[in-house]
Design an enzyme around this catalytic site. Structure first.
Site, PDB file in Angstrom:
ATOM      1  N   HIS A  27       0.536  -0.819   0.064  1.00 55.87           N
ATOM      2  CA  HIS A  27      -0.177  -0.185   0.310  1.00 55.87           C
ATOM      3  C   HIS A  27       1.140   1.591   0.443  1.00 55.87           C
ATOM      4  O   HIS A  27       1.197   1.688   0.717  1.00 55.87           O
ATOM      5  CB  HIS A  27      -1.304   0.088   1.287  1.00 55.87           C
ATOM      6  N   HIS A 261      -4.304   2.703  -3.365  1.00 55.59           N
ATOM      7  CA  HIS A 261      -4.499   2.686  -2.113  1.00 55.59           C
ATOM      8  C   HIS A 261      -3.245   1.549  -2.217  1.00 55.59           C
ATOM      9  O   HIS A 261      -2.302   0.955  -0.917  1.00 55.59           O
ATOM     10  CB  HIS A 261      -5.835   2.201  -1.631  1.00 55.59           C
ATOM     11  N   GLU A 410     -17.875  -4.717  23.676  1.00 49.89           N
ATOM     12  CA  GLU A 410     -17.330  -5.867  24.050  1.00 49.89           C
ATOM     13  C   GLU A 410     -15.714  -5.196  23.259  1.00 49.89           C
ATOM     14  O   GLU A 410     -15.217  -5.459  23.820  1.00 49.89           O
ATOM     15  CB  GLU A 410     -18.469  -6.410  24.073  1.00 49.89           C
ATOM     16  N   HIS A 472     -28.479 -15.690  23.781  1.00 44.54           N
ATOM     17  CA  HIS A 472     -27.564 -14.949  25.265  1.00 44.54           C
ATOM     18  C   HIS A 472     -27.067 -16.376  25.440  1.00 44.54           C
ATOM     19  O   HIS A 472     -25.975 -16.254  25.680  1.00 44.54           O
ATOM     20  CB  HIS A 472     -28.262 -14.536  26.120  1.00 44.54           C
TER      21      HIS A 472
END
Lengths: 698, 698
Positions: A27, A261, A410, A472
């Site tokens: 890059h 890029h 988290e 969950h």
């Protein structure tokens, strides 16, 4: 721009472009666009010692946009780190010190492993937290031992990632005044202009997070960049974002396009770039002598800085010998003597206890001896039992606080913990429900890759958590964490195994912040589990070995009274069936084993296997002694069956859960989905009965 | 507040509190605090038909804060959905329609499975995208068939999560004017006051994203909530956030405390709450007759709305028969006849092709027949080959655009894709590198749990991607995705298998948006792979069966010329060794197999196994025919070995990668880490040689 500045910046640009061209991969765009701001930062501000890359009080620099790695390698080489020019010539080649993205455990001077976007930004937040915490702990009037900045360069991509958003919100909340992020605002991402996907007002967003924001309109305006950094440094109470408008692939014909890029410029464009910026076409990897001298002066400067600091440390030692000794111990990454002596032992006669509760007791038993054991939870502290009793919460006003409220973030927690570990001096831990490890998995992987000493307290580790239901209830999580290389997953069966798990987790720090034995997951039950009937010693050894015989065949025990640390060698004890289980299922196997002995005359061994990774490291003799090859085996774990064939063999049976859970009281959820005594007994009988098994279980 | 409003809101509050009390588990705080805003929204605004929960043009309502499920269940019950009061009484019990968190595949009227925070917010963004896309496709002057809002209620926790930040930025960028999020700003999270972790200026942040922001200071002020919703509706060009200051556990003694969040109030507090709000203490689950009538009127109203819409559809059909037929087909979740007829077949003589490139061709071959196959990439479109050629990008101005620039926001992409699938009428796909599946894993899991028809295009599927190095090289990802129940992972070996993988992926839609066969992962190579020498038919069947004999033993072939769809039955063809492999490693096994036959006289079968899940569904006869029980086997996959014992048996060998990768050219990385012909041959020889294997491989 003075000539030497100009030359230095172009050296950085073309070291990157040449290396990418040589590797035919990489890059070039970011290094060419951001070289000027990086140069200003490194030349005018960064306090570091290239000869002593681990000097504790150095400023930290994180290239969050890790794809611009050649910019960092160029800086490291030019300022005198142990990164010879041959390494730059070997950019992205097997075994080089210059991998495609920076890896902190590979290259001296690389502070964080970056590339997966947003992570480095979160690491920087963690580093700034660590700095502030250690400053609060060690600095004394007249003795400022810890006082450094954390700088980061980040990209559009970094700031699009949710992990960076979370971390930015947390950093603003905590008021991390010595965190300074430079935003390489080049308005280009891989798909093209950032207008395609990213039109928010980044600066206003960061102001909303409580950051100080500076704007530099021309990223090649060294004075403007320098002034912005000084303004940011002057903001002692809030973190700073410096948005710097840059041009990707600056100077090249591909400037300001996505083509600059992620691919080499190509011979023609590389030549055109050099011509446009007045750079000699040959040789490649050109470093003008004056640039080598100018930027290489960092080495002398740095030696002076660290020398002065060591003098300060001497003076500190004279007045604060205990703190100085502690600080030096931390710098050596050593644990203090007797650090684990306060860890509790639970009697089998004690009341059943959730392993998350035992974990909370272990944390508090360790907290005294390990003053830089700090951590918290992603807004589940009361459930994760992660709070150090009596210690304050870390906050904008309480820099020595050891309890962290990460918020429902988290992922930022994961990235921040990594930054704390990378900084050094800290043993960080973070808690959430096991299922939400998915939310921070990219950070956990980087901790494993980099060998960071981070401890994850992951509670509510099965359908046994009950009513919250399948959204969950972790099912695949234990196994998918075991799948991550260099991550140690421990699922203790009771309170004492939990204490041992903590002992192991604390003990796995390496000799440096990186490249150690890596992070540890503690998978802990929500529900109470009986204290197993064993004495501490064999269990301690057993947990450390990953698996051990908890109940020997023929013992008649319903608990583990007759277990020995090593399996008994006499034929009399040879089992007819082995149950192997983890966590909450161990106790179930003990009951089923006793019943199979009493009602069916089978000789049943029960192996508690809290940690696959540690068991796999054991000598073959031990593994075979625990899991004899020719004995039928049944593995029991309230999670996916995938992978258990490794331990039960093709003829073995696996009682697991290859479906999502169900909302119901925890005990009922477990029983309905097969984790009941009758079913375990049935599996045991089947394992013994089956002689001509199917080779494939799917 | 009129009496009936008051009564209705308190009914919602106490249905929730009573149900949580009865279950002795759950979250009373949110329903009690947010009941008023939800009531205003449902009573005054939400256009839906409780008798026809799948009516296409209904407004969508997402309770992103899924822990407040009882609020939603209360609304569904009171407005006449098929959710009897007994189900509310059985809240959180095994097999009930009222699980702890809402599950869209379980309960009619639940639009999204929520609970893991931030996901529902992202789903809502996806639903709003789907609405806008379908409106652009189907609406015609005078015929507005698609015209509905997407509403969400979200919490502090939702807005702390990075996935919601990403999704909010995307929604602002796209200008989703019919997306309205109500923020239940109760200033309490589990750890305590949001001041502990969340002090950013949320409203300013959303303005920075380009949202319209309304503020309601008193969440019980029905007129203010109503007015804010009307203002939001009037904003046609940008999404709206309505920040509503509420009080968690409103009316209870635990109001405004974390204690009200996630536990039953307890008998005393429940009684005190009822007394304070003037509610009869008995019976529990009280629904005043006038409330039942008042809120139950939604059913009549809704029947009228959907009836009117069907009349519009009739008129539309008269003028736009083809579009109407297409729309009705979408409503039935059916594929058009001949949808797969344009899929290409690649000749073995063709140039090698990366499977990601073949995937791009497949997408474009499908795009014509499937006008609502839409998707994109998280800023890796050129690498993921996800672009539909000739179709515009979806944007603020181009609502019919089929190509999505999700930005570097994998998690939002995942949640958005789920929302698009939940909406119905769309087959969404999203691309990123396989390694970054970690960033959206929580969304992928929810897609699997809910049975959503989402397709993930995950390229750069091994260390073969090369120089980007271990931060970008997936190692554990294939296996950890296979670990997720109901997720189908396909890793094709060449261009033709890739086409078949797409055929399977498209075909896995269910009869409804939820509860179908679930999402599909396509794991695709960056590097070119040879086109395997087989004809299309057996490969087609073979891929559909998950694994098949690609090269029969003794065929002498280096390709797959002699393969038959079913393994040959004659003893002559019985193999002495079976290689099983996926993706790029299949070709390697073909070469090694040919060498083992030529140089070592072994009879080597090569099984291509693109999909574990489909193979596991096959009858045992087929599985045994492909993988004969008593023949030595070697599995080869450039990923962790964990789990492969399932197919090779305890005596088999696994050539995998139980470490992180390395930055090097792809071919070199593969070869250095063991994926070279010599090493595969060596594994083959060892497998045949080893007779007394160790039962455990770790």
């Amino acid at each position: 721009m003075s000539t030497i500045d100009d030359l230095s910046i172009n050296t950085l640009r073309f070291l990157a472009a040449d290396a990418v061209e040589q590797a035919n991969s990489g890059h070039p765009g970011l290094p060419m666009g951001a070289a000027a701001m990086a140069y200003v930062l490194w030349q005018n501000h960064l306090r570091h010692d290239p000869s002593d890359p681990k000097w504790l009080d150095r400023d930290r620099f994180v290239l969050s946009a890790g794809h611009g790695s050649m910019l960092l390698y160029g800086l490291l080489h030019l300022t005198g780190y142990d990164l010879p020019i041959d390494q730059l010539r070997n950019f992205r080649q097997f075994g080089s010190l210059t991998p495609g993205h920076p890896e902190a455990h590979i290259t001296a001077g690389v502070e964080a492993t970056t590339g997966p976007l947003g992570q480095g930004f979160g690491n920087a937040v963690g580093m700034a937290i660590a700095e502030r915490f250690l400053a609060a702990r060690f600095n004394r009037p007249g003795h400022t031992l810890i006082d450094h900045y954390t700088y980061a360069i980040c990209s559009d991509g970094d700031l699009m990632e949710g992990v960076a958003s979370e971390a930015a919100s947390l950093a603003g909340h905590l008021g991390l005044g010595k965190l300074i992020a430079l935003y390489d605002d080049n308005e280009i991402s891989i798909d093209g202009s950032t207008d395609l996907a990213f039109t928010e007002d980044v600066e206003a967003r960061f102001e909303a997070y409580g950051w100080h924001v500076e704007h530099v309109e021309d990223g090649n305006d060294l004075d403007a960049v320098d002034a912005a950094i000084r303004e940011a440094q002057a903001e002692a109470d809030v973190p700073s974002l410096i948005a710097v408008r840059t041009h990707i692939g600056f100077g090249s014909p591909k400037q300001d396009t996505a083509d600059a890029h992620g691919s080499p410029l190509g011979e023609a464009a590389l030549i055109a770039s050099k011509e446009r910026l007045g750079w000699p076409l040959a040789p490649r990897f050109l470093i003008p002598v004056e640039v080598a001298r100018h930027m290489g002066a960092a080495k002398t400067r740095g030696a002076g800085l660290s020398h002065t600091w060591r003098e300060k440390l001497e003076a500190y030692r004279a007045e604060e010998p205990e703190l100085a000794a502690e600080l030096e111990r931390l710098m050596r990454h050593e644990l203090p003597g007797g650090w684990d002596s306060a860890l509790p032992v639970f009697e089998a006669s004690a009341k059943p206890m959730a392993t998350r509760a035992a974990s909370g007791k272990a944390i508090n038993a360790l907290a005294g001896a390990l003053p830089t054991l700090i951590g918290g939870s992603a807004d589940l502290a009361p459930s994760n039992n992660t709070t150090i009793t009596g210690a304050p919460a870390h906050s904008r006003d309480e820099h020595g606080g050891r309890n962290f409220h990460f918020g429902v973030r988290e992922h930022a927690m994961g990235a921040t913990l990594n930054g704390m570990a990378l900084h050094g001096g800290i043993i960080p831990y973070g808690g959430t429900f096991l299922i939400f490890s998915d939310y921070m998995r990219p950070s956990m992987r980087l901790a494993a890759l980099t060998g960071l000493h981070v401890i994850y307290v992951l509670t509510h580790d099965s359908i046994g958590l009950g009513e919250d239901g399948p959204t969950h209830q972790p099912v695949e999580h234990l196994m998918s964490l075991r799948a991550i290389p260099h991550l140690t997953v421990i699922r203790p069966a009771d309170a004492n195994e939990t204490v041992e798990a903590w002992r192991i987790a604390i003990g796995r720090g390496g000799a440096t912040a990186t490249g150690g034995k890596g992070p540890v997951v503690l998978a802990l039950s929500r529900q109470n589990l009986p204290i197993l009937d064993t004495n501490a010693a064999p269990m301690r050894d057993g947990v450390a070995r990953g698996a051990y015989v908890l109940r020997e065949a023929g013992s008649g025990a319903t608990g583990a009274a007759a277990a020995s640390p090593e399996p008994a060698g006499d034929a009399h004890a040879a089992p007819g069936l082995v149950f192997l289980a983890t966590g909450s299922e161990v106790e179930l196997c003990l009951r089923a084993g006793a019943r199979l002995e009493a009602e069916h005359g089978l000789r049943v061994r029960v192996v508690s296997m809290p940690c696959w990774e540690l068991f796999a490291e054991q000598p073959q003799d031990y593994r075979r002694a625990v899991l004899p090859p020719d004995v039928p085996k049944v593995a029991v774990e309230a999670g996916v069956t995938l992978g258990w064939e490794r331990w039960v063999g093709a003829d073995g049976l696996i009682l697991g859960l290859d479906r999502f859970g169900a909302s119901a009281p925890g005990k009922e959820a477990l029983e309905r989905l097969g984790f009941n005594e009758d079913n375990v007994v049935e599996f045991g009988l089947r394992a013994v009965r089956d002689v001509a098994p199917e080779p494939t279980l799917g």
